[in-house]
Design a protein around this motif. Structure first.
Motif, PDB file in Angstrom:
ATOM      1  N   GLY A 202       0.795  -1.221   0.000  1.00 47.65           N
ATOM      2  CA  GLY A 202       0.000   0.000   0.000  1.00 47.65           C
ATOM      3  C   GLY A 202       0.826   1.268   0.000  1.00 47.65           C
ATOM      4  N   LYS A 203       2.112   1.174  -0.345  1.00 52.08           N
ATOM      5  CA  LYS A 203       3.007   2.326  -0.472  1.00 52.08           C
ATOM      6  C   LYS A 203       3.196   3.082   0.837  1.00 52.08           C
ATOM      7  CE  LYS A 203       1.974   2.857  -5.387  1.00 52.08           C
ATOM      8  NZ  LYS A 203       1.593   3.759  -6.483  1.00 52.08           N
ATOM      9  N   ALA A 204       3.034   2.373   1.960  1.00 49.69           N
ATOM     10  CA  ALA A 204       3.302   2.950   3.278  1.00 49.69           C
ATOM     11  C   ALA A 204       4.570   2.311   3.830  1.00 49.69           C
ATOM     12  CB  ALA A 204       2.117   2.725   4.210  1.00 49.69           C
ATOM     13  N   ALA A 205       5.680   2.495   3.102  1.00 44.38           N
ATOM     14  CA  ALA A 205       6.917   1.774   3.412  1.00 44.38           C
ATOM     15  C   ALA A 205       7.502   2.166   4.761  1.00 44.38           C
ATOM     16  CB  ALA A 205       7.937   2.020   2.307  1.00 44.38           C
ATOM     17  N   ARG A 249      -1.386  15.516   3.263  1.00 46.83           N
ATOM     18  CA  ARG A 249      -0.337  16.249   2.561  1.00 46.83           C
ATOM     19  C   ARG A 249       0.718  16.801   3.517  1.00 46.83           C
ATOM     20  NH1 ARG A 249      -2.583  17.264  -2.573  1.00 46.83           N
ATOM     21  NH2 ARG A 249      -3.897  15.430  -2.945  1.00 46.83           N
ATOM     22  N   ASP A 250       0.544  16.578   4.814  1.00 45.34           N
ATOM     23  CA  ASP A 250       1.522  17.057   5.789  1.00 45.34           C
ATOM     24  C   ASP A 250       2.853  16.339   5.566  1.00 45.34           C
ATOM     25  OD1 ASP A 250       3.034  16.757   8.455  1.00 45.34           O
ATOM     26  OD2 ASP A 250       1.593  18.339   8.927  1.00 45.34           O
ATOM     27  N   PRO A 251       3.947  17.077   5.301  1.00 38.29           N
ATOM     28  CA  PRO A 251       5.211  16.408   4.965  1.00 38.29           C
ATOM     29  C   PRO A 251       5.759  15.545   6.102  1.00 38.29           C
ATOM     30  CG  PRO A 251       5.537  18.773   5.267  1.00 38.29           C
ATOM     31  CD  PRO A 251       4.070  18.541   5.237  1.00 38.29           C
ATOM     32  N   GLU A 252       5.557  15.968   7.335  1.00 43.99           N
ATOM     33  CA  GLU A 252       6.062  15.182   8.457  1.00 43.99           C
ATOM     34  C   GLU A 252       5.325  13.857   8.583  1.00 43.99           C
ATOM     35  OE1 GLU A 252       7.103  15.795  13.209  1.00 43.99           O
ATOM     36  OE2 GLU A 252       5.952  17.305  12.116  1.00 43.99           O
ATOM     37  N   LEU A 253       4.012  13.898   8.381  1.00 46.61           N
ATOM     38  CA  LEU A 253       3.233  12.667   8.453  1.00 46.61           C
ATOM     39  C   LEU A 253       3.530  11.757   7.267  1.00 46.61           C
ATOM     40  CD1 LEU A 253      -0.165  14.160   9.660  1.00 46.61           C
ATOM     41  CD2 LEU A 253       1.461  12.810  10.992  1.00 46.61           C
ATOM     42  N   ARG A 254       3.716  12.319   6.078  1.00 43.64           N
ATOM     43  CA  ARG A 254       4.067  11.503   4.912  1.00 43.64           C
ATOM     44  C   ARG A 254       5.426  10.836   5.131  1.00 43.64           C
ATOM     45  NH1 ARG A 254       0.704  11.898   0.676  1.00 43.64           N
ATOM     46  NH2 ARG A 254       2.182  10.792  -0.636  1.00 43.64           N
ATOM     47  N   ARG A 255       6.316  11.544   5.806  1.00 35.62           N
ATOM     48  CA  ARG A 255       7.634  10.986   6.108  1.00 35.62           C
ATOM     49  C   ARG A 255       7.510   9.797   7.053  1.00 35.62           C
ATOM     50  NH1 ARG A 255       9.961  15.402   8.614  1.00 35.62           N
ATOM     51  NH2 ARG A 255       9.674  16.434   6.610  1.00 35.62           N
ATOM     52  N   ALA A 256       6.581   9.867   7.990  1.00 33.49           N
ATOM     53  CA  ALA A 256       6.398   8.787   8.959  1.00 33.49           C
ATOM     54  C   ALA A 256       5.642   7.608   8.374  1.00 33.49           C
ATOM     55  CB  ALA A 256       5.652   9.312  10.189  1.00 33.49           C
ATOM     56  N   ALA A 258       4.979   7.130   4.545  1.00 31.61           N
ATOM     57  CA  ALA A 258       5.422   6.690   3.217  1.00 31.61           C
ATOM     58  C   ALA A 258       6.944   6.709   3.122  1.00 31.61           C
ATOM     59  CB  ALA A 258       4.788   7.572   2.140  1.00 31.61           C
ATOM     60  N   LEU A 259       7.507   7.779   2.574  1.00 31.40           N
ATOM     61  CA  LEU A 259       8.948   7.877   2.393  1.00 31.40           C
ATOM     62  C   LEU A 259       9.414   9.284   2.737  1.00 31.40           C
ATOM     63  CD1 LEU A 259       9.542   6.011  -1.000  1.00 31.40           C
ATOM     64  CD2 LEU A 259      10.209   5.209   1.269  1.00 31.40           C
ATOM     65  N   ALA A 260      10.655   9.398   3.165  1.00 32.10           N
ATOM     66  CA  ALA A 260      11.243  10.712   3.411  1.00 32.10           C
ATOM     67  C   ALA A 260      11.581  11.381   2.084  1.00 32.10           C
ATOM     68  CB  ALA A 260      12.494  10.584   4.277  1.00 32.10           C
ATOM     69  N   GLU A 261      11.630  12.701   2.109  1.00 37.88           N
ATOM     70  CA  GLU A 261      12.008  13.441   0.917  1.00 37.88           C
ATOM     71  C   GLU A 261      13.429  13.080   0.506  1.00 37.88           C
ATOM     72  OE1 GLU A 261      10.009  16.466   3.737  1.00 37.88           O
ATOM     73  OE2 GLU A 261      10.922  14.484   3.839  1.00 37.88           O
ATOM     74  N   SER A 262      13.713  13.184  -0.779  1.00 37.42           N
ATOM     75  CA  SER A 262      15.073  12.964  -1.255  1.00 37.42           C
ATOM     76  C   SER A 262      15.960  14.128  -0.803  1.00 37.42           C
ATOM     77  CB  SER A 262      15.105  12.863  -2.780  1.00 37.42           C
ATOM     78  OG  SER A 262      14.769  14.122  -3.361  1.00 37.42           O
ATOM     79  N   ARG A 263      17.247  13.905  -0.854  1.00 37.41           N
ATOM     80  CA  ARG A 263      18.187  14.957  -0.471  1.00 37.41           C
ATOM     81  C   ARG A 263      17.981  16.198  -1.347  1.00 37.41           C
ATOM     82  NH1 ARG A 263      23.294  15.065   2.094  1.00 37.41           N
ATOM     83  NH2 ARG A 263      24.581  16.823   1.442  1.00 37.41           N
ATOM     84  N   GLU A 264      17.757  15.988  -2.636  1.00 38.17           N
ATOM     85  CA  GLU A 264      17.592  17.121  -3.545  1.00 38.17           C
ATOM     86  C   GLU A 264      16.318  17.902  -3.220  1.00 38.17           C
ATOM     87  OE1 GLU A 264      18.432  14.062  -4.457  1.00 38.17           O
ATOM     88  OE2 GLU A 264      20.536  14.538  -4.882  1.00 38.17           O
TER      89      GLU A 264
END
Length: 459
Positions: A202-205, A249-256, A258-264
């Motif tokens: 489910g893409k919640a890695a 769409r909260d980036p902190e929650l998506r990080r927890a 799904a996936l963390a943002e890339s370095r770029e």
């Protein structure tokens, strides 16, 4: 680890793929290109038709590869272009820390040890013919709008897939409560493995990784505390699932989840705080995960201004063996960190490490968080789904109860806090002027302490 351009020709499925790869083997179409320190892995991001670039990665040891594009050809044109860039050195591939999306792929793939298939006749696939440039396509505003709409639809589909996985997680939690927590504790590894696989699908890695680590955290508790621990762990999962549903769409929650943002992406984020300060390396934690990856966590203490703590997190495949650390616990250095945007910034990237602090005595640790009750509860109230947070404790000592279990006790006050694991050696027999530990809401895990005799490390 160099490759020959003939490998590109051998790997291509047809002449059309070669020609498409030739059009993509241009520096202007790529970003974030890099290689592992042993040159075995290469990766990069290639601009595509959507809003987000395709992530392309390859293992030069057996020519295994992966691309996030929807192409049914294997390897796709983006992978061939990456090989082409590397073979002809059209772009530098600087040695860098392997991105999470590369290490996650490497940890999950099943290496077959296959080498490039034999080359087909040159009349069928020819590099010279592939290099013949085609005219650049004329910009089509309507086509661009269609691509943006398609990208938006893909983002919505991904979000819907994640939400479906989180709904399955909540159903799973209800089943564990209905069947009884005693049975859950006895069968925790198998049960977590099943829902973890569903979350990966489910893409919640990221959340799947948290679930994979749950059995280890639970079984590390004393037997008498495991039922309570299971209740807390399941509650955290539900809280995170519902927080994500409220703000997907909260980036902190998506990080927890799904996936963390890339370095770029993080470097391009103007909201990401950059902090230049003096830091002390508190400890490093190396843990092998059940998905075949090793997590390497470095904890830093800010000795000047800015966020009190920083966590540097890296992943690499367990098959690669243990990495040599670039940090030494106890060392102090000046450096600039880029923090992931968060309610309480903690995870960060090291941008620049200027110099070690070697002249004069080491810098003192900052004063402990006060009052202690707020320091213990505030982070967990702000992010109740978090498994643990670092905390700087005031002066205290380590004592033992009648069963021999260690507890931390402040020099002033009565806030007794149980410790995870054992407390041995000097730390158990002297005054602790400062202590940094990870607080889970129920136990402390010591990272480093200061005593009248000097620093005592634990990580």
């Amino acid at each position: 680890m160099a490759i020959d351009l003939k490998v590109v020709e051998q790997l291509a499925t047809d002449q059309a793929s070669l020609k498409a790869a030739a059009g993509l083997a241009k520096p202007g179409k790529w970003s974030g290109v890099g290689a592992s320190h042993d040159d075995a892995l290469i990766w990069g991001e290639c601009a595509g038709s959507g809003a987000n670039p395709y992530r392309v990665m390859a293992d030069l040891r057996d020519m295994g590869s992966k691309c996030t594009c929807p192409s049914r050809k294997f390897p796709c044109k983006h992978v061939l272009a990456l090989f082409w860039l590397n073979a002809e050195a059209l772009l530098p591939f600087p040695a860098a820390e392997t991105p999470e999306w590369v290490t996650e792929w490497l940890g999950r793939r099943r290496s077959t040890g296959s080498m490039p298939k034999p080359a087909t006749p040159a009349s069928d696939k020819d590099l010279h013919a592939a290099r013949i440039a085609e005219p650049e396509p004329v910009h089509d505003a309507k086509a661009a709008a269609r691509r943006e709409a398609a990208s938006a639809r893909r983002a919505e589909d991904t979000e819907r897939t994640i939400l479906d996985a989180l709904e399955a997680l909540e159903h799973w939690v209800r089943d564990q409560l209905r069947l009884g927590l005693a049975g859950f504790v006895d069968d925790v590894t198998a049960r977590c493995r099943r829902i973890g696989a569903r979350l990966v699908d489910g893409k919640a890695a990221a959340l799947a990784g948290h679930v994979d680590e749950l059995p280890a955290r639970l079984l590390a508790l004393p037997i008498g505390e495991r039922l309570r621990g299971a209740t807390v762990e399941l509650a955290r999962l539900v809280l995170l699932a519902r927080a994500f549903r409220a703000a997907p769409r909260d980036p902190e929650l998506r990080r927890a989840v799904a996936l963390a943002e890339s370095r770029e992406t993080l470097l391009a984020d103007s909201a990401a705080p950059r902090v230049a300060a003096a830091w002390e390396v508190l400890a490093e934690q190396i843990r092998t995960r059940r998905d075949g990856l090793v997590s390497q966590t470095t904890w830093l203490l800010n000795l000047t201004e800015g966020p009190r703590f920083a966590m540097l997190l890296d992943f690499f495949p367990a098959s690669a063996g243990r990495r040599a650390s670039v940090f030494t616990p106890g060392e102090q250095f000046v450096g600039e960190l880029l923090f992931y945007p968060a309610r309480s910034p903690l995870r960060a990237l090291l941008l620049q490490r200027e110099a070690a602090l070697v002249d004069g005595p080491p810098l003192d640790w900052p004063p402990a968080s006060a009052p202690l009750e707020n320091a213990l509860t505030a982070p967990l109230l702000a992010e109740p789904w978090t498994a643990e947070r670092p905390i700087l404790l005031p002066p205290g000592r380590i004592g033992f109860d009648r069963a021999g279990a260690p507890w931390w006790q402040p020099s002033q006050g009565t806030a007794l806090l149980p410790l995870a694991g054992e407390a041995e050696g000097l730390v158990a027999g002297t005054e602790l002027t400062r202590t940094v530990a990870l607080w889970s809401g129920s136990r402390l895990e010591l990272l480093a302490t200061q005593s009248p005799w000097g620093r005592i490390g634990h990580g």
